[in-house]
Design a protein around this motif. Sequence first.
Motif, PDB file in Angstrom:
ATOM      1  N   LYS A 198       0.754  -1.067  -0.384  1.00 15.64           N
ATOM      2  CA  LYS A 198       0.134   0.081  -0.135  1.00 15.64           C
ATOM      3  C   LYS A 198       0.518   1.322  -0.210  1.00 15.64           C
ATOM      4  O   LYS A 198      -0.240   2.285   0.748  1.00 15.64           O
ATOM      5  CB  LYS A 198      -1.368   0.136   0.904  1.00 15.64           C
ATOM      6  CG  LYS A 198      -2.131  -1.496   1.492  1.00 15.64           C
ATOM      7  CD  LYS A 198      -2.811  -0.311   2.258  1.00 15.64           C
ATOM      8  CE  LYS A 198      -4.304  -1.792   2.537  1.00 15.64           C
ATOM      9  NZ  LYS A 198      -5.493  -1.587   2.787  1.00 15.64           N
ATOM     10  N   LEU A 206      -5.716   4.997  -1.711  1.00 17.28           N
ATOM     11  CA  LEU A 206      -5.558   5.047  -0.199  1.00 17.28           C
ATOM     12  C   LEU A 206      -6.399   5.853   1.057  1.00 17.28           C
ATOM     13  O   LEU A 206      -7.250   4.529   1.643  1.00 17.28           O
ATOM     14  CB  LEU A 206      -4.478   4.963  -0.108  1.00 17.28           C
ATOM     15  CG  LEU A 206      -3.627   4.094   1.701  1.00 17.28           C
ATOM     16  CD1 LEU A 206      -4.208   2.602   0.634  1.00 17.28           C
ATOM     17  CD2 LEU A 206      -2.752   4.447   1.306  1.00 17.28           C
ATOM     18  N   HIS A 223      -1.966  -3.197  -4.798  1.00 16.21           N
ATOM     19  CA  HIS A 223      -1.025  -3.146  -3.151  1.00 16.21           C
ATOM     20  C   HIS A 223      -0.619  -4.990  -3.091  1.00 16.21           C
ATOM     21  O   HIS A 223       0.943  -5.126  -2.674  1.00 16.21           O
ATOM     22  CB  HIS A 223      -1.646  -2.326  -1.926  1.00 16.21           C
ATOM     23  CG  HIS A 223      -2.352  -3.629  -1.446  1.00 16.21           C
ATOM     24  ND1 HIS A 223      -3.955  -3.637  -1.852  1.00 16.21           N
ATOM     25  CD2 HIS A 223      -2.690  -4.341  -0.245  1.00 16.21           C
ATOM     26  CE1 HIS A 223      -4.463  -4.244  -0.813  1.00 16.21           C
ATOM     27  NE2 HIS A 223      -3.493  -5.025  -0.131  1.00 16.21           N
TER      28      HIS A 223
END
Length: 358
Positions: A198, A206, A223
């Motif tokens: 991530k 995000l 991710h």
Amino acid sequence: MNSTSKSLRVLVVDDDPIAAETLAYAMSQFGYCSEVAGDGIEALKHVRTGQFGIVISDVEMPRMNGIELCKEIRARNACGYTYVILLTGRSDTDSIVEGLDAGADDYISKPFHPAELQMRIRAGERLLMQQSRELMIFAMAKLADSRDNETGSHLERIREYCRLLCEELSTWPQYQDVIDGIYIQSIYETSPLHDIGKVAIPDRVLLKPGRLTPEEFAIMTQHAQIGGDTLRAVAEAYPEAVFLRMAYEIAMTHHERWDGTGYPRGLSGEDIPLSGRIVAVADVYDALTSQRVYKPAYSHEKAVQIIRESSGSHFDPAVVRAFLILEDRFREINRELGDVVGYTAGPSHLPGTAIRMA
């Protein structure tokens, strides 16, 4: 001499100059850097610098003896763990018990055999390397976690959940040859790295406080591939670090689904590594029972219901059975390490609407 020995410093503590120099010479022969202290008080000043990973101390010394030094190290040392070996001419059981009770890690009788001392030091070195590895892994995981909204004790809970599931499954006949103590320790250490990929996801995706568009969800799913590729490259560069193989498997496969509808590769059933199937249940339980910017926290009961209903589709049925056996333990960990109090979500908060499992 290996690279670890070159970097490890050993403190030799003995009021007898000849004995101290003999030990210091042995350290140099073993490949360790060392320094000598004449008693416990002098030694404690050295230990407080944080430069010494191992202390080899005589027991009988003036001012502060080895037992007292060991107690002080355990009471005051805040610069990481110090491995303490006590060296003494006494070999009676009471003396050994007293030293170990003071916090000593090992006990060697005089006169010592150099080969034995070297093996004892290597045991301490392995323990210190293990500690350093755990700290490094968790620091990396925390760094990745800090970019997301999964703050608080998310990573601490994940590794505890994974350990519980592994301990339960290890008692089942079909897993006794797969899950042993090393496996359990490895998943405990590496499961916090599950979302390390991530770090490469843009903030606009995000940190979005709401449902993702299909395009945004596609970006978010990257991710797993990014994290897996990164850890695989490290694992290939350092093949002796076998725990990195599990870290790679977890990062790459914890969003795969038992029915093959997950990502990034659409694996199904037992083609998904067991570590990924275990982390999948732990991660979703934690996501369900934790508050996020895009959803409130669910109650434990609601989370259990969702996971039970997802057995055979999202999750490995065996891992779900283990989870259901352990659900009270999960609740306890959630309360002990929880960030917020969950509540029972209504129909509008079921998966597929507000909650994101990416």
